[in-house]
Design a protein around this motif. Structure first.
Motif, PDB file in Angstrom:
ATOM      1  N   GLN A 139       0.852  -1.182   0.000  1.00  0.00           N
ATOM      2  CA  GLN A 139       0.000   0.000   0.000  1.00  0.00           C
ATOM      3  C   GLN A 139       0.891   1.236   0.000  1.00  0.00           C
ATOM      4  N   VAL A 140       0.517   2.214  -0.825  1.00  0.00           N
ATOM      5  CA  VAL A 140       1.288   3.449  -0.964  1.00  0.00           C
ATOM      6  C   VAL A 140       0.374   4.613  -0.590  1.00  0.00           C
ATOM      7  N   TYR A 141       0.866   5.475   0.298  1.00  0.00           N
ATOM      8  CA  TYR A 141       0.082   6.600   0.804  1.00  0.00           C
ATOM      9  C   TYR A 141       0.775   7.914   0.471  1.00  0.00           C
ATOM     10  N   ALA A 142       0.003   8.896   0.010  1.00  0.00           N
ATOM     11  CA  ALA A 142       0.515  10.255  -0.141  1.00  0.00           C
ATOM     12  C   ALA A 142       0.443  10.928   1.220  1.00  0.00           C
ATOM     13  N   ARG A 143       1.534  11.551   1.623  1.00  0.00           N
ATOM     14  CA  ARG A 143       1.599  12.224   2.916  1.00  0.00           C
ATOM     15  C   ARG A 143       1.390  13.727   2.745  1.00  0.00           C
ATOM     16  N   ALA A 144       1.010  14.383   3.824  1.00  0.00           N
ATOM     17  CA  ALA A 144       0.773  15.831   3.797  1.00  0.00           C
ATOM     18  C   ALA A 144       2.045  16.617   3.531  1.00  0.00           C
ATOM     19  N   ASP A 145       3.215  16.025   3.797  1.00  0.00           N
ATOM     20  CA  ASP A 145       4.478  16.744   3.602  1.00  0.00           C
ATOM     21  C   ASP A 145       5.063  16.571   2.198  1.00  0.00           C
ATOM     22  N   GLY A 146       4.298  15.944   1.292  1.00  0.00           N
ATOM     23  CA  GLY A 146       4.762  15.768  -0.082  1.00  0.00           C
ATOM     24  C   GLY A 146       5.550  14.493  -0.315  1.00  0.00           C
ATOM     25  N   LEU A 147       5.765  13.713   0.723  1.00  0.00           N
ATOM     26  CA  LEU A 147       6.454  12.428   0.598  1.00  0.00           C
ATOM     27  C   LEU A 147       5.423  11.310   0.545  1.00  0.00           C
ATOM     28  N   TYR A 148       5.903  10.067   0.459  1.00  0.00           N
ATOM     29  CA  TYR A 148       5.014   8.915   0.310  1.00  0.00           C
ATOM     30  C   TYR A 148       5.441   7.795   1.246  1.00  0.00           C
ATOM     31  N   ASP A 149       4.467   7.205   1.927  1.00  0.00           N
ATOM     32  CA  ASP A 149       4.698   6.020   2.746  1.00  0.00           C
ATOM     33  C   ASP A 149       4.412   4.786   1.901  1.00  0.00           C
ATOM     34  N   VAL A 150       5.312   3.818   1.967  1.00  0.00           N
ATOM     35  CA  VAL A 150       5.126   2.539   1.294  1.00  0.00           C
ATOM     36  C   VAL A 150       5.130   1.471   2.382  1.00  0.00           C
ATOM     37  N   GLU A 151       4.048   0.724   2.485  1.00  0.00           N
ATOM     38  CA  GLU A 151       3.954  -0.368   3.456  1.00  0.00           C
ATOM     39  C   GLU A 151       3.766  -1.673   2.699  1.00  0.00           C
ATOM     40  N   ALA A 152       4.719  -2.567   2.865  1.00  0.00           N
ATOM     41  CA  ALA A 152       4.686  -3.856   2.184  1.00  0.00           C
ATOM     42  C   ALA A 152       4.660  -4.958   3.231  1.00  0.00           C
ATOM     43  N   GLU A 153       3.738  -5.884   3.051  1.00  0.00           N
ATOM     44  CA  GLU A 153       3.535  -6.946   4.035  1.00  0.00           C
ATOM     45  C   GLU A 153       3.577  -8.301   3.343  1.00  0.00           C
ATOM     46  N   LEU A 154       4.253  -9.247   3.971  1.00  0.00           N
ATOM     47  CA  LEU A 154       4.288 -10.628   3.493  1.00  0.00           C
ATOM     48  C   LEU A 154       3.765 -11.526   4.601  1.00  0.00           C
ATOM     49  N   LYS A 155       2.824 -12.413   4.250  1.00  0.00           N
ATOM     50  CA  LYS A 155       2.292 -13.390   5.214  1.00  0.00           C
ATOM     51  C   LYS A 155       2.302 -14.771   4.582  1.00  0.00           C
ATOM     52  N   ASP A 156       2.766 -15.748   5.357  1.00  0.00           N
ATOM     53  CA  ASP A 156       2.695 -17.161   4.993  1.00  0.00           C
ATOM     54  C   ASP A 156       1.834 -17.869   6.021  1.00  0.00           C
ATOM     55  N   SER A 157       0.960 -18.749   5.552  1.00  0.00           N
ATOM     56  CA  SER A 157       0.187 -19.579   6.491  1.00  0.00           C
ATOM     57  C   SER A 157      -0.032 -20.957   5.888  1.00  0.00           C
ATOM     58  N   LYS A 158      -0.270 -21.907   6.763  1.00  0.00           N
ATOM     59  CA  LYS A 158      -0.510 -23.298   6.373  1.00  0.00           C
ATOM     60  C   LYS A 158      -1.965 -23.664   6.679  1.00  0.00           C
ATOM     61  N   THR A 159      -2.419 -24.707   6.030  1.00  0.00           N
ATOM     62  CA  THR A 159      -3.787 -25.180   6.272  1.00  0.00           C
ATOM     63  C   THR A 159      -3.825 -26.325   7.275  1.00  0.00           C
TER      64      THR A 159
END
Length: 198
Positions: free
Chosen positions: A21-41
């Motif tokens: 997910q990429v967010y535009a910030r009020a200060d003109g920069l951008y936050d990038v949040e990357a998440e990885l999840k592994d799960s088993k059944t």
């Protein structure tokens, strides 16, 4: 080529999900949040006991701050679920080494140099590989001009980066006519051997 038809009798064993997910910030920069999840059944034995079916084996987060030129200004990571608690999460500030890199200029090779093997976490380092294209998608049409190209006369960055957007192809001829170059200007044309008549 059509998609393979899945076997009707099969059982899910493992799920890996990657979310960026990429967010535009009020200060003109951008936050990038990357998440990885592994799960088993199924329940699986791990070093510190049994991990229940559906609970994450891995749950990891990368957080970057980037500017409009895709320079990484700040970077951190968090390991929330792991197979070896107290060890997997002890890579310190390794992912702070991403600071100073540019997502468009040799990023993947630089990540390999800085974080491959024992210098980082296999899964977090692998997660970095999806960041350039994910951020470009967020920036396309807002931060990056995908129609007219750069101010210095360069074509839009996406041309000649995939088979559909080749400068001698129909998509470019139709949608980017200014940048259409025809077959003789194809980027790989110089790499092809000249045909010999025998």
């Amino acid at each position: 080529m059509s998609l393979l038809t899945p076997c009707p009798e099969r059982q899910l064993l493992h799920r890996r999900s990657i979310d960026v997910q990429v967010y535009a910030r009020a200060d003109g920069l951008y936050d990038v949040e990357a998440e990885l999840k592994d799960s088993k059944t199924r329940d699986i034995p791990l070093a510190h006991g049994v991990r229940k079916a559906g609970d994450p084996v891995h749950d990891m987060l990368l957080h970057l701050v980037v500017d409009a030129q895709l320079n990484i200004l700040s970077s951190s990571s968090q390991t929330r679920w792991m197979p070896y608690p107290g060890h997997c999460d002890q890579h310190g500030e390794a992912y702070g080494r991403l600071v100073g890199l540019n997502l468009l200029k040799g990023f993947r090779a630089e990540v390999k140099q800085r974080l491959a093997g024992v210098h980082g976490c296999t899964h977090l380092t692998e997660l970095t590989q999806v960041l350039p294209t994910a951020v470009i998608q967020a920036f396309a049409g807002l931060v990056i001009d995908t129609r007219e190209g750069s101010a210095d006369g360069q074509p839009p960055f996406q041309l000649d980066r995939c088979h559909a957007l080749r400068s001698d192809g129909a998509v470019v001829q139709t949608h980017y006519p200014r940048w259409y170059r025809g077959a003789s200007a194809r980027p790989d044309a110089q790499a092809l051997p000249a045909s010999s008549s025998s």
